[in-house]
Enzyme design. Structure first.
Site, mmCIF file in Angstrom:
data_model
loop_
_atom_site.group_PDB
_atom_site.id
_atom_site.type_symbol
_atom_site.label_atom_id
_atom_site.label_comp_id
_atom_site.label_asym_id
_atom_site.label_seq_id
_atom_site.Cartn_x
_atom_site.Cartn_y
_atom_site.Cartn_z
ATOM 1 N N CYS A 223 1.566 -23.030 22.839
ATOM 2 C CA CYS A 223 1.114 -21.846 21.603
ATOM 3 C C CYS A 223 1.140 -20.632 22.831
ATOM 4 O O CYS A 223 0.718 -20.666 23.787
ATOM 5 C CB CYS A 223 -0.012 -22.101 21.185
ATOM 6 S SG CYS A 223 -0.329 -23.483 20.112
ATOM 7 N N ARG B 131 6.662 -21.384 27.328
ATOM 8 C CA ARG B 131 5.444 -22.496 26.948
ATOM 9 C C ARG B 131 5.784 -23.514 26.284
ATOM 10 O O ARG B 131 4.995 -24.432 26.173
ATOM 11 C CB ARG B 131 4.257 -21.590 26.611
ATOM 12 C CG ARG B 131 3.753 -20.447 27.322
ATOM 13 C CD ARG B 131 2.980 -19.508 26.717
ATOM 14 N NE ARG B 131 1.757 -20.175 26.353
ATOM 15 C CZ ARG B 131 0.401 -19.959 27.484
ATOM 16 N NH1 ARG B 131 0.807 -19.445 28.704
ATOM 17 N NH2 ARG B 131 -0.606 -20.261 27.082
ATOM 18 N N TRP C 1 2.780 -24.662 19.000
ATOM 19 C CA TRP C 1 3.125 -26.174 19.176
ATOM 20 C C TRP C 1 2.266 -26.955 18.479
ATOM 21 O O TRP C 1 1.029 -27.075 18.698
ATOM 22 C CB TRP C 1 2.890 -26.166 20.835
ATOM 23 C CG TRP C 1 3.558 -27.323 21.411
ATOM 24 C CD1 TRP C 1 4.853 -27.452 21.982
ATOM 25 C CD2 TRP C 1 2.717 -28.464 21.805
ATOM 26 N NE1 TRP C 1 4.788 -29.069 22.447
ATOM 27 C CE2 TRP C 1 3.533 -29.541 22.345
ATOM 28 C CE3 TRP C 1 1.458 -29.077 21.837
ATOM 29 C CZ2 TRP C 1 3.238 -30.629 22.795
ATOM 30 C CZ3 TRP C 1 0.784 -30.150 22.029
ATOM 31 C CH2 TRP C 1 2.068 -31.127 22.718
ATOM 32 N N ASN D 76 -4.886 -20.270 19.952
ATOM 33 C CA ASN D 76 -4.395 -21.155 20.795
ATOM 34 C C ASN D 76 -5.624 -22.177 21.019
ATOM 35 O O ASN D 76 -6.757 -21.558 21.182
ATOM 36 C CB ASN D 76 -3.820 -20.662 22.114
ATOM 37 C CG ASN D 76 -2.857 -20.015 21.909
ATOM 38 O OD1 ASN D 76 -2.098 -19.855 20.942
ATOM 39 N ND2 ASN D 76 -2.232 -19.279 22.954
ATOM 40 N N GLY D 77 -5.137 -23.484 21.283
ATOM 41 C CA GLY D 77 -6.310 -24.137 21.389
ATOM 42 C C GLY D 77 -6.694 -25.215 20.339
ATOM 43 O O GLY D 77 -5.662 -25.252 19.239
ATOM 44 N N GLU E 205 8.947 -38.087 40.833
ATOM 45 C CA GLU E 205 9.277 -36.896 40.339
ATOM 46 C C GLU E 205 10.623 -36.539 39.884
ATOM 47 O O GLU E 205 10.968 -36.129 38.998
ATOM 48 C CB GLU E 205 8.895 -35.809 41.442
ATOM 49 C CG GLU E 205 9.254 -34.090 41.038
ATOM 50 C CD GLU E 205 8.546 -33.684 39.825
ATOM 51 O OE1 GLU E 205 7.718 -34.272 39.702
ATOM 52 O OE2 GLU E 205 8.903 -32.573 39.699
ATOM 53 N N LYS F 28 11.652 -35.665 36.125
ATOM 54 C CA LYS F 28 12.575 -34.524 35.885
ATOM 55 C C LYS F 28 13.539 -35.128 34.780
ATOM 56 O O LYS F 28 13.920 -34.334 33.695
ATOM 57 C CB LYS F 28 13.191 -33.967 36.982
ATOM 58 C CG LYS F 28 12.584 -33.154 37.931
ATOM 59 C CD LYS F 28 12.145 -31.747 37.488
ATOM 60 C CE LYS F 28 10.878 -32.112 36.647
ATOM 61 N NZ LYS F 28 9.634 -31.577 37.099
ATOM 62 N N GLU G 14 12.255 -35.720 31.256
ATOM 63 C CA GLU G 14 11.698 -34.387 30.687
ATOM 64 C C GLU G 14 12.823 -33.833 29.802
ATOM 65 O O GLU G 14 12.800 -33.368 28.603
ATOM 66 C CB GLU G 14 11.039 -33.668 31.590
ATOM 67 C CG GLU G 14 9.596 -33.996 31.885
ATOM 68 C CD GLU G 14 9.173 -32.808 33.139
ATOM 69 O OE1 GLU G 14 8.227 -32.475 32.882
ATOM 70 O OE2 GLU G 14 9.961 -32.432 34.122
ATOM 71 N N HIS H 49 8.771 -57.031 42.275
ATOM 72 C CA HIS H 49 7.781 -57.462 41.305
ATOM 73 C C HIS H 49 7.960 -57.025 39.896
ATOM 74 O O HIS H 49 6.954 -56.809 39.130
ATOM 75 C CB HIS H 49 6.740 -56.895 41.784
ATOM 76 C CG HIS H 49 6.027 -57.368 43.316
ATOM 77 N ND1 HIS H 49 5.995 -58.526 43.593
ATOM 78 C CD2 HIS H 49 5.861 -56.669 44.197
ATOM 79 C CE1 HIS H 49 5.580 -58.851 44.994
ATOM 80 N NE2 HIS H 49 5.773 -57.381 45.422
ATOM 81 N N LYS I 15 4.907 -26.006 28.718
ATOM 82 C CA LYS I 15 4.896 -25.659 29.673
ATOM 83 C C LYS I 15 3.364 -25.934 30.404
ATOM 84 O O LYS I 15 3.051 -25.741 31.471
ATOM 85 C CB LYS I 15 5.557 -24.050 30.176
ATOM 86 C CG LYS I 15 5.468 -23.605 31.443
ATOM 87 C CD LYS I 15 6.609 -24.346 32.152
ATOM 88 C CE LYS I 15 6.547 -24.016 33.749
ATOM 89 N NZ LYS I 15 6.830 -25.012 34.533
#
Ligand code: G6P
Length: 613
Positions: free
Chosen positions: A2, A27, A74, A100-101, A486, A490, A493, A509, A608
């Protein structure tokens, strides 16, 4: 997640709002909208999709007006749709609000208002706010700021709001709690800009105020800004001068922000070292100023989310190795709710690119309430997390726009490396020779990253071969284990390919059951004392038909013989290897996503800055 933009002044608001929303696109969002006040009319336009869709909707409409608010949403409560998009308007149609929120008690507030005859049209938690504010204003015959104060008293949760009223064409109201909001002040108070961060404001003014929790700003043209708390105490606004490089907010000739930010790394890491990494010492003012507090800690607890959590795992190894201080690494979202033994003997290190992640902020508040000392490693200057900490180190890598974090990760790892070295020196537990070797090697990292970046074309070719895959496995040991995590993050995502990161020896395992000729396995296998053991893991993959991509140290002939594809990184100290070995993984993920034709900078469903739980 947002974005809010607003303007009040003498210029046409619409272009400023659209420009600002575009600056906030990074964002993450799925619908957009705006409200403009013109000639006693409130014109509200909304669109599902992108800001460009909103522009399209508004093309043939009245977009005049020098007062307006706008929003990218969002979706949290309710699907992405025009009706759920902001701004939401009051029953009379006279107030428009963006938010927002999350208002956690929206259901009960809504029920109460519905019993009084108020109607709701969207599925959002936001609509309750604008309807509640108008209800209070009418019922109590009070002014708008008082109605906002009273409404926010009843709201539980997080908010940054902006509100305009047809009857007050000279006024813009904003408020915040746990969601960021910045106000830019134009010359002689003739105009004001509001936004979720300073990036939409920077091109108009450098004078900015970041609202604190439970503060409301009453913004009127040609008048000094007035800030009150929700308890109606007036507070003196703290005006800061911001320094944002506008070049950093554009793609600078690259096709995507993500690629630009990957290529920015040598330069921004130099910025991060500037004045801190000297030829014979590491100087971090936070360490100098709080040396005793840091060194007397019984343990460090690192709290963070996502990529920042991966940086934290590297930080643990660095600090335990060089400073002999026990370190725990916690997901902020788990830490905040778990019964924990944190107390005043602990130092909590909060790592965050955006400085606004709701879970990390809540973890800090919890640790603070137990008396712990809070040390921040943050990118966004003046952000909520930066302000909530006792001290800290900014990573100074500039605004990161691509949703998938790249330069912030290496910036965080660099700061953690400098922190570990500086603390070890302060504690006297590192030999002078080792100290100087690490300093010298850190100084060479930007040039070595450039050498890795030279392999971009080859990695692009490689990525094409692997776009067919549905699953990827990433394996690494020691400092390269978080790098494997990481790398997998990436890829998932931005390419939507399922990828898992594992410590290489754990493969037997479980993940080994998945390996067949369809399964690419990425080994992050630079020189390491367990090199031979990693070679054994590779042989296990090979004998099951798996395809191996190996990230190796330059000249590693053993690995070259086994792996199907090899990407070399220059030799460095083992503890600094993540700063190099992560680069090919960023490029690999990027090129796979591009080859699949995906939206690299704004991947589906991701945000973001995650300002909600
Ligand atoms: C989101 C972003 C990630 C980021 C994470 C933590 O999920 O998409 O890139 O790593 O939040 O964010 P922070 O700003 O606290 O580092």
């Amino acid at each position: 997640m947002c974005g809010i933009v607003g303007y009040i002044g003498f210029r046409e608001a619409f272009p400023i709002l659209i420009n600002g929303l575009k600056r906030l696109e990074y964002r993450g969002y799925d619908s957009a909208g705006c409200a403009l006040l013109h000639d006693g009319h409130l014109n509200v336009y909304k669109a599902k999709g992108k800001v460009s869709d909103l522009e399209h909707v508004a093309e043939t409409k009245d977009i005049k007006g020098t007062l307006g608010i706008a929003h990218t949403r969002w979706a949290t409560h309710g699907v992405p749709s025009e009706v759920n998009a902001h701004p939401h308007v009051s029953m009379s149609g006279q107030l428009a609000l963006v938010h927002n929120g999350i208002i956690e008690n929206y259901a009960i507030l809504r029920q109460r208002l519905m019993e009084k005859g108020v109607k709701f049209y969207s599925e959002t938690d936001t609509e309750i706010l604008v309807k509640l504010i108008e209800y209070i204003k009418d019922k109590r015959h009070c002014d708008l700021p008082s109605a906002v104060r009273m409404a926010l008293h009843q709201a539980i949760g997080a908010y940054a709001i902006a509100l305009i009223d047809v009857n007050e064409p000279n006024e813009l109201l904003v408020a915040r709690k746990s969601s960021p909001l910045a106000i830019g002040i134009g010359e002689d108070n003739r105009e004001f800009f509001i936004a979720s961060d300073a990036s939409p404001i920077a091109e108009y003014t450098k004078q900015v105020i970041y609202l604190n929790d439970e503060e409301i700003a009453v913004i009127r043209r040609d008048e000094p800004l007035k800030v009150i708390t929700i308890l109606n105490h007036e507070v003196e606004p703290n005006v800061q001068t911001i320094d944002i490089d506008l070049g950093m907010l554009s793609k600078g000739g690259f096709p995507h922000f993500m690629l630009k930010e990957i290529f920015d790394q040598p330069e921004v890491l130099r910025d991060c070292m500037r004045g801190r990494l000297l030829p014979d010492k590491v100087v971090l003012s936070a360490v100098e100023n709080y040396k005793d507090r840091l060194l007397s800690a019984r343990r460090f607890i690192i709290v963070s989310c996502g990529t920042s959590w991966h940086a934290g795992l590297i930080g643990k190894q660095l600090i335990e190795t060089f400073c002999e201080i026990p370190v725990e690494v916690e997901y902020a979202s788990e830490f905040r709710y778990r019964r924990s033994t944190v107390d005043e003997r602990d130092v909590v290190i909060a790592i965050s690119q955006s400085g606004e992640t709701a879970d990390t902020l809540a973890a800090i508040e919890k640790a603070k309430s137990k008396g712990a000392f809070i040390f921040g490693i943050v990118n966004a200057v003046g952000s909520s997390i930066a302000r909530a900490t006792d001290t800290g180190v900014y990573i100074h890598v500039g605004p990161e726009i691509g949703v998938a974090s790249t330069k912030a990760f290496t910036g965080q790892v660099l700061v953690l490396s400098m922190l570990a070295i500086a603390l070890a020196k302060a504690k006297n537990c590192i030999a002078q020779e080792d100290y100087l070797t690490l300093i010298g090697e850190l100084g060479c990292i930007p040039d070595k990253i450039n050498k890795v970046l030279e392999q971009n074309d080859r990695i692009r070719e490689l990525a094409r071969i692997f776009t067919y895959a549905h699953n990827f496995l990433y394996l690494g040991r020691g400092y390269n284990y978080p790098v494997a995590l990481e790398g997998a993050l990436k890829l998932k995502e931005i390419s939507y390919i399922h990828a898992e990161g594992y410590p290489a020896a754990e493969m037997k395992h479980g993940p080994i059951a998945l390996i067949d000729s369809e399964m690419p396995v990425v080994f992050v296998a630079t020189h390491h004392k367990l090199h031979k053991k990693i070679i054994s893991n590779m042989m296990e993959v090979k004998s099951r038909g798996g395809r191996i991509i190996a990230i190796v140290t330059e000249g590693d002939e053993d690995m070259k013989k086994i792996a199907d594809e090899v990407i070399e990184v220059p030799e460095t100290e083992n503890c600094l290897v993540p700063l190099l070995s992560v680069i090919p993984l960023q490029l690999l993920a990027y090129h796979v996503a591009v080859a699949k034709g995906l939206n690299v900078d704004q991947p589906r469903n991701l945000a973001k800055s995650v300002t909600v739980e």
